[in-house]
Write a protein that holds these residues in place. Sequence first.
Motif, PDB file in Angstrom:
ATOM      1  N   ALA A 142       4.038  13.724  -8.277  1.00 48.66           N
ATOM      2  CA  ALA A 142       4.039  13.223  -9.661  1.00 48.66           C
ATOM      3  C   ALA A 142       4.332  11.725  -9.703  1.00 48.66           C
ATOM      4  N   ILE A 143       5.322  11.283  -8.929  1.00 46.33           N
ATOM      5  CA  ILE A 143       5.751   9.876  -8.957  1.00 46.33           C
ATOM      6  C   ILE A 143       4.693   8.963  -8.344  1.00 46.33           C
ATOM      7  N   TYR A 144       4.119   9.369  -7.220  1.00 47.81           N
ATOM      8  CA  TYR A 144       3.248   8.456  -6.480  1.00 47.81           C
ATOM      9  C   TYR A 144       1.756   8.741  -6.638  1.00 47.81           C
ATOM     10  N   LEU A 145       1.408   9.990  -6.903  1.00 50.60           N
ATOM     11  CA  LEU A 145      -0.012  10.326  -6.991  1.00 50.60           C
ATOM     12  C   LEU A 145      -0.471  10.603  -8.413  1.00 50.60           C
ATOM     13  N   GLY A 146       0.481  10.492  -9.357  1.00 49.82           N
ATOM     14  CA  GLY A 146       0.114  10.636 -10.756  1.00 49.82           C
ATOM     15  C   GLY A 146      -0.103  12.053 -11.230  1.00 49.82           C
ATOM     16  N   GLU A 147       0.339  13.044 -10.458  1.00 50.63           N
ATOM     17  CA  GLU A 147       0.177  14.427 -10.904  1.00 50.63           C
ATOM     18  C   GLU A 147       1.127  14.716 -12.060  1.00 50.63           C
ATOM     19  N   ASP A 148       0.770  15.681 -12.855  1.00 48.69           N
ATOM     20  CA  ASP A 148       1.630  16.092 -13.967  1.00 48.69           C
ATOM     21  C   ASP A 148       2.859  16.765 -13.399  1.00 48.69           C
ATOM     22  N   ALA A 193       0.816  -1.221   0.000  1.00 46.72           N
ATOM     23  CA  ALA A 193       0.000   0.000   0.000  1.00 46.72           C
ATOM     24  C   ALA A 193       0.847   1.267   0.000  1.00 46.72           C
ATOM     25  N   THR A 194       1.977   1.236   0.703  1.00 51.13           N
ATOM     26  CA  THR A 194       2.797   2.453   0.833  1.00 51.13           C
ATOM     27  C   THR A 194       4.276   2.118   0.709  1.00 51.13           C
ATOM     28  N   SER A 195       4.907   2.657  -0.319  1.00 52.29           N
ATOM     29  CA  SER A 195       6.354   2.497  -0.480  1.00 52.29           C
ATOM     30  C   SER A 195       7.077   3.233   0.647  1.00 52.29           C
ATOM     31  N   PRO A 196       8.169   2.667   1.178  1.00 50.57           N
ATOM     32  CA  PRO A 196       8.921   3.362   2.228  1.00 50.57           C
ATOM     33  C   PRO A 196       9.370   4.763   1.825  1.00 50.57           C
ATOM     34  N   ALA A 197       9.712   4.960   0.549  1.00 47.63           N
ATOM     35  CA  ALA A 197      10.145   6.297   0.109  1.00 47.63           C
ATOM     36  C   ALA A 197       9.007   7.300   0.251  1.00 47.63           C
ATOM     37  N   LEU A 198       7.802   6.915  -0.175  1.00 50.93           N
ATOM     38  CA  LEU A 198       6.643   7.800  -0.025  1.00 50.93           C
ATOM     39  C   LEU A 198       6.349   8.033   1.448  1.00 50.93           C
ATOM     40  N   TRP A 199       6.465   6.982   2.261  1.00 58.35           N
ATOM     41  CA  TRP A 199       6.178   7.082   3.702  1.00 58.35           C
ATOM     42  C   TRP A 199       7.059   8.158   4.339  1.00 58.35           C
ATOM     43  N   CYS A 200       8.320   8.210   3.956  1.00 58.41           N
ATOM     44  CA  CYS A 200       9.238   9.215   4.516  1.00 58.41           C
ATOM     45  C   CYS A 200       8.731  10.623   4.270  1.00 58.41           C
ATOM     46  N   TYR A 201       8.262  10.878   3.043  1.00 58.06           N
ATOM     47  CA  TYR A 201       7.818  12.233   2.698  1.00 58.06           C
ATOM     48  C   TYR A 201       6.440  12.550   3.283  1.00 58.06           C
ATOM     49  N   VAL A 202       5.583  11.532   3.390  1.00 58.67           N
ATOM     50  CA  VAL A 202       4.282  11.751   4.036  1.00 58.67           C
ATOM     51  C   VAL A 202       4.484  12.081   5.511  1.00 58.67           C
ATOM     52  N   GLY A 220      -7.023  18.484   6.357  1.00 55.25           N
ATOM     53  CA  GLY A 220      -5.758  17.810   6.644  1.00 55.25           C
ATOM     54  C   GLY A 220      -5.207  17.099   5.424  1.00 55.25           C
ATOM     55  N   TYR A 221      -6.072  16.372   4.714  1.00 56.78           N
ATOM     56  CA  TYR A 221      -5.634  15.662   3.506  1.00 56.78           C
ATOM     57  C   TYR A 221      -5.149  16.643   2.444  1.00 56.78           C
ATOM     58  N   ARG A 222      -5.896  17.742   2.291  1.00 51.58           N
ATOM     59  CA  ARG A 222      -5.518  18.745   1.282  1.00 51.58           C
ATOM     60  C   ARG A 222      -4.160  19.353   1.616  1.00 51.58           C
ATOM     61  N   MET A 223      -3.974  19.712   2.884  1.00 47.68           N
ATOM     62  CA  MET A 223      -2.724  20.341   3.302  1.00 47.68           C
ATOM     63  C   MET A 223      -1.562  19.343   3.234  1.00 47.68           C
ATOM     64  N   LEU A 224      -1.841  18.091   3.605  1.00 47.83           N
ATOM     65  CA  LEU A 224      -0.817  17.047   3.574  1.00 47.83           C
ATOM     66  C   LEU A 224      -0.290  16.869   2.149  1.00 47.83           C
ATOM     67  N   GLU A 225      -1.204  16.803   1.199  1.00 46.38           N
ATOM     68  CA  GLU A 225      -0.799  16.634  -0.199  1.00 46.38           C
ATOM     69  C   GLU A 225      -0.022  17.850  -0.690  1.00 46.38           C
ATOM     70  N   GLN A 239       7.120  13.422   6.884  1.00 41.50           N
ATOM     71  CA  GLN A 239       7.695  14.765   6.966  1.00 41.50           C
ATOM     72  C   GLN A 239       6.610  15.821   6.788  1.00 41.50           C
ATOM     73  N   ALA A 240       5.676  15.569   5.856  1.00 39.41           N
ATOM     74  CA  ALA A 240       4.572  16.511   5.630  1.00 39.41           C
ATOM     75  C   ALA A 240       3.627  16.533   6.831  1.00 39.41           C
ATOM     76  N   LEU A 241       3.390  15.359   7.430  1.00 37.92           N
ATOM     77  CA  LEU A 241       2.520  15.283   8.612  1.00 37.92           C
ATOM     78  C   LEU A 241       3.037  16.150   9.747  1.00 37.92           C
ATOM     79  N   GLU A 242       4.360  16.161   9.907  1.00 34.93           N
ATOM     80  CA  GLU A 242       4.963  16.938  10.991  1.00 34.93           C
ATOM     81  C   GLU A 242       4.729  18.432  10.823  1.00 34.93           C
ATOM     82  N   GLN A 243       4.383  18.856   9.611  1.00 33.30           N
ATOM     83  CA  GLN A 243       4.170  20.281   9.350  1.00 33.30           C
ATOM     84  C   GLN A 243       2.704  20.697   9.509  1.00 33.30           C
ATOM     85  N   LEU A 244       1.818  19.731   9.747  1.00 32.18           N
ATOM     86  CA  LEU A 244       0.402  20.059   9.910  1.00 32.18           C
ATOM     87  C   LEU A 244       0.144  20.631  11.303  1.00 32.18           C
ATOM     88  N   PRO A 245      -0.869  21.502  11.432  1.00 34.81           N
ATOM     89  CA  PRO A 245      -1.289  21.925  12.773  1.00 34.81           C
ATOM     90  C   PRO A 245      -1.678  20.693  13.596  1.00 34.81           C
TER      91      PRO A 245
END
Length: 208
Positions: A200-206, A126-135, A186-191, A137-143
């Motif tokens: 782009a790599i994991y969520l398919g964005e351009d 479900a979640t690659s370790p590389a993506l997990w690292c960045y998620v 939270g989801y919007r800010m996390l992304e 890191q992003a979580l730590e920046q949320l209120p």
Amino acid sequence: MQIPHFPEANHPLVKSLFHQSDQELLTAFQRHSDNGKYFTAIFCRYSPIVYTLIRHSARSPVQADYLFALTWRHIYYELGGLDLNKNSQPDQEALTLQNWLINITAFCINEIELPPTEAIHYSLKATSPALWCYVEQALEQLPPILRFVVLMAQTFRWSETRIAAYLQAEGENITPLEVANFLQEGYRMLEAKLPGDIRAIYLGEDSA
């Protein structure tokens, strides 16, 4: 033992870095922290070695996958300060990234206390370790309140009602509807806080 395949290795942003040396990838990772493709390329290059070492030491496949992810998280935080030249002894061959990664993996195998299999909620598919690292890191920046509701909903599958009841018990006057709104925010800010190339790599964005 089957070594997992990670689809991100086939993404153009990652494939474009395959010709770069370990030192070039490491330098780019350290200089361009707002890009995730360099760490992802290192992960794709060395995940087979790291996984092989871990799989032979773990009691179960679930624990192996979780330790694999935890090891890459440790690698992610250590890579920022790694200087391969500085870590070499004068009378020895220069330290390579591969040898350093093997040493870090051995350290994690010996030092990390794993929970029992039934207590592990992580899925490698479900979640690659590389993506997990960045998620993470992003979580730590949320209120704090947004981080809490996202973690409870995603990690423990708590409903909005249960999250609201917990927060009310803690003295927060929050309704299930407000929790639902917090989750969406939270989801919007996390992304938004993920590096653009990771999206782009994991969520398919351009990537453009």
